[in-house]
Scaffold this motif. Structure first.
Motif: not given
Ligand code: MN
Ligand code: SIN
Length: 256
Positions: A109-113, A204-206
């Motif tokens: 789980w993360h967000y790119d920024f 937020v995605h993964g």
């Molecule tokens: Mn990403």
């Protein structure tokens, strides 16, 4: 490919949009042929999975291949991106994440920024991530999971994880993921090959491991406004492009 007001509103509200049937079978087949070539190259821009040693992500593709360079600048990416973040855009990153059958590993789980800021000193969360599916992406082969609206809640604290996979990533901890999911649930981004997905820098995605017998290849380009360019130059060019001149769109037929 211009987005209508309803689609623009959806991106603003949910942080992502899934657009089916954008690229034809012929275009996808041409891209898949080229993908096989770049995966065979001995290149430090081909990052392998920790366990199986097969390619996990092949990066810097606009620098390595004419057809991927054309795809990066394709009107089906460039026009929607221009509507959302303006016309003066540079190529921050290109890659294919393959998530190979049986062995493709997790993207936490993360967000790119968090990575763009933490690694590259990008000032603001303006970059857009634009995908095209090179395989059918189903519930079984490791689709991306999005937490809708998670870009609206400030920046979830992130920690650099260099252990879980071979790709260092700034990840969101489980407590924050739980809180965000409680508010807005999880969406699984399914679609046929040729589908385009666009999502914002703080969503937020993964994605989970691929234990199915089907590969899941996704091409991704990250476009960022030229006046929001990186301020730290530690990562190699295949992870963050160094040509900050505004790109121009390629031809609609450039993948044929
Ligand atoms: Mn990403
Ligand atoms: C990403 O977040 O850039 C990759 C996620 C995935 O390929 O599943």
């Amino acid at each position: 490919m211009k987005l209508n007001n309803k689609q623009l509103k959806k991106i603003n509200e949910n942080g992502y949009i899934i657009l089916s049937g954008c690229f034809s079978n012929k275009e996808v087949n041409n891209l898949r042929k080229e993908m096989k070539k770049v995966f065979k190259e001995k290149s430090e821009a081909n990052i392998i999975e920790k366990s199986s040693g097969v390619v996990r992500t092949a990066m810097g593709l606009h620098l390595r291949s004419k057809i991927f360079n054309n795809l990066t600048r394709h009107p089906k990416f460039f026009e929607p991106a221009s509507q959302i973040i303006g016309h003066n855009l540079y190529i921050q990153q290109t890659k294919i994440n393959i998530k190979a059958a049986f062995t493709g590993e997790v993207w936490q789980w993360h967000y790119d920024f968090a990575t763009h800021f933490g690694e590259d000193g990008v000032p603001k969360p303006l970059a857009l991530n634009l995908h095209v599916y090179l395989d059918d992406v189903t519930e079984f082969n490791g689709p991306l999971f999005f937490i809708p609206k998670s870009h609206k809640y400030g920046s979830a604290p992130s920690k650099l994880d260099t252990v879980t996979t071979n790709y260092p990533l700034w990840v969101v901890d489980h407590k924050n993921v739980k809180d965000l999911v409680k508010k807005n649930g999880i969406v699984s981004a399914h679609g046929k090959a040729g589908t385009v997905v666009i999502f914002v820098d703080k969503l937020v995605h993964g994605s989970a491991q691929n234990m199915s017998p089907m590969d899941r290849a996704i091409f991704s380009v990250i476009l960022n406004p030229c006046d929001n360019k990186q301020t730290k130059f530690v990562r190699p060019e295949y992870k963050h492009g160094r040509d900050f001149k505004p790109i121009k769109a390629s031809s609609n037929k450039s993948l044929l």
